[in-house]
Write an enzyme that holds these catalytic residues in place. Structure first.
Site, PDB file in Angstrom:
ATOM      1  CB  THR A  97     -13.396  48.736  17.658  1.00 24.91           C
ATOM      2  OG1 THR A  97     -13.809  49.217  16.377  1.00 24.91           O
ATOM      3  CG2 THR A  97     -13.609  47.228  17.741  1.00 24.91           C
ATOM      4  CE  LYS A 173     -15.543  48.298  13.552  1.00 25.96           C
ATOM      5  NZ  LYS A 173     -15.075  49.585  14.037  1.00 25.96           N
ATOM      6  CE  LYS A 241      -8.421  49.240  18.995  1.00 23.64           C
ATOM      7  NZ  LYS A 241      -9.895  49.045  19.004  1.00 23.64           N
TER       8      LYS A 241
END
Length: 296
Positions: A97, A173, A241
């Site tokens: 990702t 995503k 994150k």
């Protein structure tokens, strides 16, 4: 001759993907910063390699399943990196990702070296990765798919082809992670309120999972809370994150994401309290005045 494929990163998802490829008949060459992980996979029929370069020397398809963009760059261009060892026309499949703009730039950087690239973030968790039933959100050139398409199908039940160049896979995503992070945070808040109000945790879980308020994340993650088991399948710091990437992406176009921002702060609070490496369901630990179920 058995087709060779390389996979770098044997974490919760990567190991399952390597197992799926091996089940489909590939000769799977693996590498991980934890040498023992690669050796364990070799013991059941894989091939352990000491460096990313060694993987690339043997394989025309290299799949990367590491945590973030920085680790991807390191395995490609660091000491004994894969990029310099890959033959022209080989395919690099990037499953992390990352910032979509980073992925777009990486496709060009590898193209300048004569290498193909597929932007291919993944979702579904460790169990679905191991069974070959995960989802892949991919984008890449027809030439890249022609070479690596069968391998993608061997790893995932659903391979979505979202564009003919890098970017769309990572954008989808990012949106998935927006929902996943918000759903986990909301599930934790709901369970915390139930505990505060004296509702039996098992009963609350039973009712919610059979009611309209349920979500996949509530059902999956609150089971961890009931078991008192915060062994990280996906850690708190992953959502620090990932929701950070969500907010960065939206900030660039001045798009408001109030729920994402709140969820990000919740994961940040959990991480700063020392829970960053615990399962992401540990975000429930930020709520005061509740007694969480003990480990069973």
């Amino acid at each position: 001759m058995t087709e060779k494929i390389g996979l770098i990163g044997l974490g919760a998802m990567g190991l399952g993907m390597a197992q799926s490829l091996r089940r489909k008949g590939y000769s799977v060459h693996v590498c991980d910063v934890r040498t023992e992980a690669a050796q364990a996979f070799a013991a059941v029929g894989g091939v352990a390699c000491a460096t990313p370069a060694a993987v690339a020397e043997h394989c025309e398809i290299v799949v990367s399943v590491v945590v973030n963009a920085a680790q991807t760059e390191q395995l490609l261009f660091g000491e004994n990196g894969a990029a310099a060892a890959m033959r022209r026309g080989s395919v690099f499949v990037m499953c992390s990702t990352v910032d979509p703009n980073w992925s777009i730039a990486m496709e060009k950087r590898l193209a300048d070296m004569g290498l193909l690239y597929i932007d291919a973030p993944i979702s579904g968790g460790a169990a679905k990765a191991a069974s070959g039933e995960m989802t892949m959100m991919s984008a890449g050139s027809p030439a890249a798919y022609a070479k690596a398409g069968a391998a993608l199908d061997a790893m995932a039940a659903k391979v979505y082809k979202l564009g003919d160049a890098a970017g769309p896979g990572s954008k989808v995503k990012i949106i998935n992670q927006l929902l996943a992070g918000v759903h986990i945070a909301a599930a934790a808040e709901a369970m915390a309120l139930g505990l505060r109000e004296g509702v039996a945790a098992d009963a609350l879980y039973e009712v919610i999972t059979h009611s309209a308020g349920n979500s996949w994340m509530f059902e999956n993650r609150m089971a961890h809370v009931l078991a008192g088991d915060y062994t990280p399948l996906s850690a708190v710091d992953i959502f620090v994150k990932d929701l950070g990437l969500v907010l960065d992406t939206a900030r660039a176009s001045k798009f408001p994401l109030p729920l994402s921002a709140t969820a990000h702060q919740m994961f940040m609070q959990a991480s700063s309290a020392g829970h960053g490496r615990e399962d992401d369901s540990a975000v429930i630990k930020i709520f005061p005045g509740i007694d969480l179920p003990a480990a069973k």
